[in-house]
Design an enzyme around this catalytic site. Structure first.
Site, PDB file in Angstrom:
ATOM      1  N   LYS A 158     -28.287 -42.530   1.628  1.00  0.00           N
ATOM      2  CA  LYS A 158     -27.270 -42.955   2.467  1.00  0.00           C
ATOM      3  C   LYS A 158     -28.689 -43.274   3.611  1.00  0.00           C
ATOM      4  O   LYS A 158     -28.949 -41.875   4.127  1.00  0.00           O
ATOM      5  CB  LYS A 158     -26.324 -42.128   2.584  1.00  0.00           C
ATOM      6  CG  LYS A 158     -25.341 -42.902   1.624  1.00  0.00           C
ATOM      7  CD  LYS A 158     -23.972 -42.242   2.095  1.00  0.00           C
ATOM      8  CE  LYS A 158     -24.105 -40.595   2.572  1.00  0.00           C
ATOM      9  NZ  LYS A 158     -22.354 -39.952   2.664  1.00  0.00           N
ATOM     10  N   THR A 212     -18.446 -42.437  14.503  1.00  0.00           N
ATOM     11  CA  THR A 212     -18.336 -43.313  14.117  1.00  0.00           C
ATOM     12  C   THR A 212     -17.624 -42.235  12.582  1.00  0.00           C
ATOM     13  O   THR A 212     -18.638 -41.503  11.583  1.00  0.00           O
ATOM     14  CB  THR A 212     -19.950 -43.066  13.595  1.00  0.00           C
ATOM     15  OG1 THR A 212     -20.521 -42.486  14.181  1.00  0.00           O
ATOM     16  CG2 THR A 212     -20.738 -44.372  13.608  1.00  0.00           C
ATOM     17  N   GLY A 223     -15.998 -39.997  10.132  1.00  0.00           N
ATOM     18  CA  GLY A 223     -15.532 -40.036   9.243  1.00  0.00           C
ATOM     19  C   GLY A 223     -16.569 -40.928   7.840  1.00  0.00           C
ATOM     20  O   GLY A 223     -15.546 -41.230   7.170  1.00  0.00           O
ATOM     21  N   THR A 224     -17.933 -41.431   8.230  1.00  0.00           N
ATOM     22  CA  THR A 224     -18.432 -42.400   7.429  1.00  0.00           C
ATOM     23  C   THR A 224     -18.514 -41.652   5.957  1.00  0.00           C
ATOM     24  O   THR A 224     -18.181 -43.098   5.409  1.00  0.00           O
ATOM     25  CB  THR A 224     -19.906 -43.072   8.515  1.00  0.00           C
ATOM     26  OG1 THR A 224     -19.045 -43.328  10.077  1.00  0.00           O
ATOM     27  CG2 THR A 224     -20.417 -44.085   7.981  1.00  0.00           C
ATOM     28  N   GLY A 225     -19.187 -41.169   5.870  1.00  0.00           N
ATOM     29  CA  GLY A 225     -19.507 -40.581   4.892  1.00  0.00           C
ATOM     30  C   GLY A 225     -18.405 -40.429   3.698  1.00  0.00           C
ATOM     31  O   GLY A 225     -18.381 -40.411   2.485  1.00  0.00           O
ATOM     32  N   CYS A 226     -17.445 -39.636   4.419  1.00  0.00           N
ATOM     33  CA  CYS A 226     -16.198 -39.836   3.464  1.00  0.00           C
ATOM     34  C   CYS A 226     -15.541 -41.081   2.792  1.00  0.00           C
ATOM     35  O   CYS A 226     -15.419 -40.983   2.066  1.00  0.00           O
ATOM     36  CB  CYS A 226     -14.923 -38.849   4.243  1.00  0.00           C
ATOM     37  SG  CYS A 226     -15.291 -37.492   4.740  1.00  0.00           S
TER      38      CYS A 226
END
Length: 272
Positions: A183, A214, A216-219
């Site tokens: 990412k 932003t 919580g983007t990765g989860c």
């Protein structure tokens, strides 16, 4: 004459998240379950840790015993079954190794988000657990989804431009996941990610939205990939659909509390 009983509707595809709880609702188990619902799947959960967390950061966390994590997992998988599994915060080497063993014995794709730190820079994984992530968890992954900080933490490879994404992917693939999604959200310019299994390569681009909310983007991205896999997509299609979903969620992210707000998991419902 009494009416015939109607058959219950078929259950939607089932997706299991194995992660920590975010009391602020923006990341972790809470983000995962919202994402799974938004994408038309039935979300289930194994809680690995409880965090005291809000828009300003993580004030503390308490991991669950390995036996509690194993019992939750077996309870769900042995009775309900699962179409895909997503892992997030695992906190300690013992939990990493416990979850890796469970994944290895489950006939379903696994999306591993090797969470090391929170959006605010708070550590969520013990330094002593890094070797277990490398040698136990990553080999069990169908797709690993590290960000650039996690790549550096796990492999020592520092990426400062798009040109370094391929080198980062090779370093992570060396630990054994089938696919890796590097990412590149921390780079300047477009939001560029690289998906590869070492042979097939896909570069995914999206516009960068001027929105600081932003959390919580990765989860959300990892959960969306797992949901799409459970729905029957192959890995490249699942990642492309997840990227589209999370890009919309970032664009719609909203202020909450005094710090960084969450992405909007229900953005598609509000557009309807």
């Amino acid at each position: 004459m009494s009416a015939r009983p109607t058959a219950a509707p078929a259950a939607p595809p089932r997706v299991l998240t194995v992660a920590g709880s975010d009391s602020g609702g923006g990341a972790g188990i809470q983000a995962d379950l919202k994402t799974m619902l938004a994408l038309g799947t039935h979300g289930m959960s194994v809680v690995t840790a409880v965090t005291a967390q809000n828009s300003l950061g993580v004030q503390g966390f308490w991991e669950l015993p390995a036996e509690a994590v194993r019992a939750q997992y077996r309870s769900v998988v042995d009775d309900i079954g699962v179409g895909a599994v997503k892992t997030g915060m695992l906190a300690s080497a013992e939990l990493v190794e416990t979850v890796a063993e469970l994944l290895a014995g489950t006939d379903a794709p696994a999306v591993v988000d090797p969470v090391g730190v929170s959006k605010h820079g708070d550590p969520l994984l013990a330094a002593s657990a890094l070797d277990s992530v490398r040698t136990k968890l990553l080999p069990a992954a169908t797709v690993a989804t590290p960000n650039l900080d996690e790549v550096a933490q796990l492999t020592g490879v520092e990426v400062t431009s798009e040109d370094g994404l391929r080198r980062a992917a090779a370093a992570v693939l060396a630990y054994g996941p089938t696919w890796v999604l590097i990412k590149g959200g921390h780079l300047k310019g477009e939001a560029v990610d690289l998906l590869t299994d070492g042979f097939d390569e896909h570069v995914l681009r999206a516009p960068r939205h001027d929105n600081r909310h932003t959390h919580g983007t990765g989860c959300t991205l990892a959960s969306a990939i797992a949901a799409r896999l459970a729905l029957g997509d192959d890995v490249p299609a699942a990642v492309a659909a997840a990227k589209e979903y999370v890009t919309g969620a970032i664009a719609a992210g909203f202020a909450l509390g005094g710090g960084i707000g969450p992405v909007d998991h229900g953005w598609r419902f509000r557009e309807a």
